[in-house]
Design a protein around this motif. Structure first.
Motif, PDB file in Angstrom:
ATOM      1  N   ALA A   1       8.433   0.593   4.115  1.00 57.00           N
ATOM      2  CA  ALA A   1       9.378  -0.424   3.655  1.00 57.00           C
ATOM      3  C   ALA A   1      10.638   0.217   3.083  1.00 57.00           C
ATOM      4  O   ALA A   1      11.767  -0.193   3.399  1.00 57.00           O
ATOM      5  CB  ALA A   1       8.721  -1.328   2.613  1.00 57.00           C
ATOM      6  N   ARG A   2      10.459   1.216   2.248  1.00 57.16           N
ATOM      7  CA  ARG A   2      11.618   1.884   1.637  1.00 57.16           C
ATOM      8  C   ARG A   2      12.470   2.608   2.680  1.00 57.16           C
ATOM      9  O   ARG A   2      13.698   2.542   2.640  1.00 57.16           O
ATOM     10  CB  ARG A   2      11.146   2.857   0.555  1.00 57.16           C
ATOM     11  CG  ARG A   2      10.600   2.155  -0.676  1.00 57.16           C
ATOM     12  CD  ARG A   2      10.215   3.134  -1.788  1.00 57.16           C
ATOM     13  NE  ARG A   2       9.635   2.431  -2.899  1.00 57.16           N
ATOM     14  CZ  ARG A   2      10.319   1.674  -3.769  1.00 57.16           C
ATOM     15  NH1 ARG A   2      11.622   1.534  -3.642  1.00 57.16           N
ATOM     16  NH2 ARG A   2       9.685   1.058  -4.757  1.00 57.16           N
ATOM     17  N   GLN A   3      11.833   3.268   3.622  1.00 59.40           N
ATOM     18  CA  GLN A   3      12.579   3.967   4.665  1.00 59.40           C
ATOM     19  C   GLN A   3      13.323   2.969   5.544  1.00 59.40           C
ATOM     20  O   GLN A   3      14.497   3.175   5.874  1.00 59.40           O
ATOM     21  CB  GLN A   3      11.654   4.843   5.516  1.00 59.40           C
ATOM     22  CG  GLN A   3      12.385   5.671   6.548  1.00 59.40           C
ATOM     23  CD  GLN A   3      13.303   6.713   5.930  1.00 59.40           C
ATOM     24  OE1 GLN A   3      12.982   7.302   4.908  1.00 59.40           O
ATOM     25  NE2 GLN A   3      14.451   6.940   6.540  1.00 59.40           N
ATOM     26  N   ALA A   4      12.655   1.905   5.925  1.00 60.59           N
ATOM     27  CA  ALA A   4      13.293   0.883   6.762  1.00 60.59           C
ATOM     28  C   ALA A   4      14.519   0.309   6.057  1.00 60.59           C
ATOM     29  O   ALA A   4      15.597   0.203   6.650  1.00 60.59           O
ATOM     30  CB  ALA A   4      12.292  -0.223   7.101  1.00 60.59           C
ATOM     31  N   ALA A   5      14.362  -0.051   4.791  1.00 58.68           N
ATOM     32  CA  ALA A   5      15.483  -0.610   4.032  1.00 58.68           C
ATOM     33  C   ALA A   5      16.621   0.393   3.913  1.00 58.68           C
ATOM     34  O   ALA A   5      17.801   0.018   4.019  1.00 58.68           O
ATOM     35  CB  ALA A   5      15.015  -1.065   2.650  1.00 58.68           C
ATOM     36  N   SER A   6      16.299   1.665   3.729  1.00 59.89           N
ATOM     37  CA  SER A   6      17.347   2.682   3.596  1.00 59.89           C
ATOM     38  C   SER A   6      18.126   2.866   4.894  1.00 59.89           C
ATOM     39  O   SER A   6      19.257   3.339   4.869  1.00 59.89           O
ATOM     40  CB  SER A   6      16.753   4.022   3.144  1.00 59.89           C
ATOM     41  OG  SER A   6      16.107   4.677   4.212  1.00 59.89           O
ATOM     42  N   GLU A   7      17.528   2.472   6.010  1.00 58.39           N
ATOM     43  CA  GLU A   7      18.199   2.580   7.308  1.00 58.39           C
ATOM     44  C   GLU A   7      18.817   1.262   7.753  1.00 58.39           C
ATOM     45  O   GLU A   7      19.238   1.129   8.898  1.00 58.39           O
ATOM     46  CB  GLU A   7      17.215   3.109   8.345  1.00 58.39           C
ATOM     47  CG  GLU A   7      16.795   4.540   8.041  1.00 58.39           C
ATOM     48  CD  GLU A   7      15.934   5.163   9.113  1.00 58.39           C
ATOM     49  OE1 GLU A   7      15.993   4.706  10.270  1.00 58.39           O
ATOM     50  OE2 GLU A   7      15.224   6.126   8.788  1.00 58.39           O
ATOM     51  N   GLY A   8      18.850   0.299   6.836  1.00 58.52           N
ATOM     52  CA  GLY A   8      19.478  -0.980   7.152  1.00 58.52           C
ATOM     53  C   GLY A   8      18.594  -1.961   7.897  1.00 58.52           C
ATOM     54  O   GLY A   8      19.061  -3.014   8.314  1.00 58.52           O
ATOM     55  N   LEU A   9      17.327  -1.648   8.052  1.00 55.56           N
ATOM     56  CA  LEU A   9      16.394  -2.576   8.690  1.00 55.56           C
ATOM     57  C   LEU A   9      15.901  -3.570   7.649  1.00 55.56           C
ATOM     58  O   LEU A   9      15.882  -3.278   6.460  1.00 55.56           O
ATOM     59  CB  LEU A   9      15.217  -1.805   9.302  1.00 55.56           C
ATOM     60  CG  LEU A   9      15.596  -0.785  10.370  1.00 55.56           C
ATOM     61  CD1 LEU A   9      14.357  -0.014  10.824  1.00 55.56           C
ATOM     62  CD2 LEU A   9      16.269  -1.458  11.557  1.00 55.56           C
TER      63      LEU A   9
ATOM     64  N   GLY B   1       0.840  -1.196   0.000  1.00 56.33           N
ATOM     65  CA  GLY B   1       0.000   0.000   0.000  1.00 56.33           C
ATOM     66  C   GLY B   1       0.876   1.247   0.000  1.00 56.33           C
ATOM     67  O   GLY B   1       2.099   1.172   0.158  1.00 56.33           O
ATOM     68  N   TYR B   2       0.249   2.387  -0.161  1.00 55.43           N
ATOM     69  CA  TYR B   2       1.015   3.638  -0.266  1.00 55.43           C
ATOM     70  C   TYR B   2       1.912   3.853   0.957  1.00 55.43           C
ATOM     71  O   TYR B   2       3.133   4.001   0.833  1.00 55.43           O
ATOM     72  CB  TYR B   2       0.066   4.827  -0.447  1.00 55.43           C
ATOM     73  CG  TYR B   2       0.812   6.145  -0.511  1.00 55.43           C
ATOM     74  CD1 TYR B   2       1.466   6.533  -1.669  1.00 55.43           C
ATOM     75  CD2 TYR B   2       0.888   6.969   0.604  1.00 55.43           C
ATOM     76  CE1 TYR B   2       2.174   7.717  -1.726  1.00 55.43           C
ATOM     77  CE2 TYR B   2       1.588   8.157   0.553  1.00 55.43           C
ATOM     78  CZ  TYR B   2       2.235   8.529  -0.612  1.00 55.43           C
ATOM     79  OH  TYR B   2       2.934   9.701  -0.656  1.00 55.43           O
ATOM     80  N   THR B   3       1.327   3.865   2.141  1.00 48.85           N
ATOM     81  CA  THR B   3       2.113   4.120   3.350  1.00 48.85           C
ATOM     82  C   THR B   3       3.016   2.940   3.672  1.00 48.85           C
ATOM     83  O   THR B   3       4.161   3.130   4.093  1.00 48.85           O
ATOM     84  CB  THR B   3       1.186   4.440   4.532  1.00 48.85           C
ATOM     85  OG1 THR B   3       0.355   5.547   4.169  1.00 48.85           O
ATOM     86  CG2 THR B   3       1.976   4.798   5.773  1.00 48.85           C
TER      87      THR B   3
END
Length: 167
Positions: free
Chosen positions: A18-26, A11-13
């Motif tokens: 997901a993208r923010q988490a991945a960018s922070e190494g999560l 979904g949008y949010t």
């Protein structure tokens, strides 16, 4: 860090999370009902994908198995939160969601005793949109002191952590 599931990742949010988490190494496990969308996003971000719906309790339990927590991002939460909360309670997995829907807060609160027994945190409303509405409600309650009902007392203690300090 133990695994965590992001349900509604397509979904949008959910995708933003997901993208923010991945960018922070999560490394959340991306989950939802749409195999194509979940698989595409998980492949792009190099994350695990799980596909399951909320209408099959056994599939839902398998879908969240092994996780420390679920971040539920699939709305409308008034229809989707109950089965996820039930699965999290049964599996002793912490539940967070991004809702701003008051009935979901009330339903989670009603499960408080069971959550404590199971050692599970039920935390709806971790999305940003809840904080401004809580602050507005507190300001209105202070502006209308004669209108406080019995629900005010329980809301007041819950909202005190997010209300702005008095100046």
């Amino acid at each position: 860090m133990r695994e965590w599931v992001l349900y509604g990742a397509n979904g949008y949010t959910g995708e933003l999370i997901a993208r923010q988490a991945a960018s922070e190494g999560l490394r959340p496990i991306l989950a939802g009902r749409d195999a194509t969308a979940i698989g595409r996003l998980a492949g792009e971000l190099g994350l695990e994908a799980r596909v399951f719906g909320l209408d099959d309790p056994a599939a839902l339990a398998r879908g969240i198995a092994g996780a420390a927590l679920v971040l539920h991002a699939a709305g409308p939460f008034s229809r989707t939160s109950a089965p996820m909360v039930a699965a999290c309670l049964e599996s002793k997995i912490h539940y967070l969601d991004i809702t701003g829907e008051i009935p979901v807060f009330e339903a989670c609160r009603a499960q408080g005793a069971r959550a404590r027994e199971r050692g599970v945190v039920l935390m709806p409303g971790v999305g940003f949109d809840v904080v401004p509405s809580d602050c507005l409600a507190k300001s209105l309650a202070e502006a209308l002191p004669g209108r406080r009902g019995s629900s005010w007392r329980s809301w007041r203690s819950a909202s005190s952590a997010v209300a702005p300090p008095k100046r």
